[in-house]
Design an enzyme around this catalytic site. Sequence first.
Site, short mmCIF file in Angstrom:
data_model
loop_
_atom_site.label_atom_id
_atom_site.label_comp_id
_atom_site.label_asym_id
_atom_site.label_seq_id
_atom_site.Cartn_x
_atom_site.Cartn_y
_atom_site.Cartn_z
N LYS A 247 0.89 -1.41 0.15
CA LYS A 247 0.48 0.31 0.17
C LYS A 247 0.58 1.18 0.07
O LYS A 247 1.95 1.52 0.52
CB LYS A 247 -1.04 0.04 1.43
CG LYS A 247 -2.14 1.54 1.17
CD LYS A 247 -2.78 0.91 2.43
CE LYS A 247 -3.36 1.90 2.67
NZ LYS A 247 -4.79 2.44 3.98
N LYS B 82 -2.33 -1.50 -3.76
CA LYS B 82 -2.85 -0.14 -3.97
C LYS B 82 -2.34 0.52 -4.08
O LYS B 82 -1.36 0.84 -3.43
CB LYS B 82 -3.91 -0.25 -2.17
CG LYS B 82 -4.95 1.00 -2.08
CD LYS B 82 -5.84 0.79 -0.55
CE LYS B 82 -6.43 2.30 -0.46
NZ LYS B 82 -6.56 2.04 0.77
#
Length: 323
Positions: free
Chosen positions: A195, A248
Site C-alpha cells: 500500500k 493499492k
Amino acid sequence: MAFPIDRLRRLRQSPGLRRLVRETTLDAGDFVMPLFVRPGKGERRAIKSMPGHFQYSVDETVKACAPLVSAGVPGVILFGIPDKKDARASNAYAKDGIVQKAARAIKDKYPELVLMADLCFCEYTDHGHCGVVEDGQILNDPTLELAAKTAVSQAEAGFDVIAPSGMMDGQVAAIRKALDSSGKSMTPILAYAAKYSSAFYGPFRDAAESPPKFGDRSSYQMDPANFNEALRETALDVAEGADMVMVKPALPYLDVLRAVKDRFGLPTAAYAVSGEFSMIKAAAANGWIDEKRAALESLTSIKRAGADFILTYYALEAARWLA
Ligand code: PBG
C-alpha cells in the site's frame, strides 16, 4: 515467421473473432464495493468528490447492498465514520462500533454477501493517523495490540474477511494469532500488502473524514518509487499468514501487481482507489472522456495485470454495464 505470413489483424476482423481470442474478461464477480458507514438513521450524505457515493447510516448501508446483490457483486468492504474519535481508536474495536453494527445488520439480511472489514485506525483516531501516536511518532508495536483486538471484534460481528490496511510491521501475524486464539481460525486475511503513500487517496479522506491532523503517512505507507520493497512487504505478509494480498492503488502500480501475482501466486486483489474513480468521473462530467469505456478499460487492465478481484467504486455501475 513474420510478415507477410503473419498478420495479426486477421483475428481482429470481427466482434466474434475478437471475443474468441480475448485474453481477459470482466464480470460482476470480479468486484468488491467499498461502502462508508456513519451514525444516525435514514441518513445518506453525498460525498461530493465521489459522485454517486454516500456516507450511509447503518440502515441505509443495508439498503445500499440490495442493488449490489441483484447485480451479482459478491462482496463489500466497510469503512466506518464513528460519532466519536479518540487517541486509542476505541470505536474500531467496540462491540457496538459503527462497522460492527453494520456488519450484523448486513449479515442478517444478506448472509451470502462477502463482508470485508478494512482494519485501520485513521478513521477512528482524533489525530487521523493509522496507529498509536506518542510524541508525534506513530508507534508500531502498540498499534498491533489494537489491531489484534479490532480483528477479533470484527470477526465476532460477522465479517467474513479481515483486511488490515495500516501498514504496521507484523500486523498480519498479530491478527492471525488473535483470530486463531479466539475461535476464528477460519476467518481469512486479505493483506493490504503493498500500500503506497498516494495522492490518489484524496477523495477517500473526504469520504471517511480521515486526513491526518499532522504530517503524512509516509513513515508507514510505501514510497511510490519503490518496487523491490513491495515484494519484500508481500513476502512478509505471506509468511505471516495472509490468505490473499492486495496492491493499492491499482492503475499507477500495475507493474507491482503483475510481479506480486507472478512471484507469490496467491489470490491477489487490487484497490482502484478513490482518486482513480474521481478522475474518470470528473473528466466524464466535463465531456472529456467516455466514462463507460474508460472505466471498463481501467478495470480490464487491472485484471490483465494479475488481479483476481478489484475493490472499486465502479462495482455497481460496471456490474450493470457488463450484464
Ligand atoms: C486507510 C485506508 C485508506 C484507503 C483505504 N484504507 C486511506 C489512507 O490510507 O489514507 C484509501 C482508499 C481510497 O482512496 O479509495 N483506512
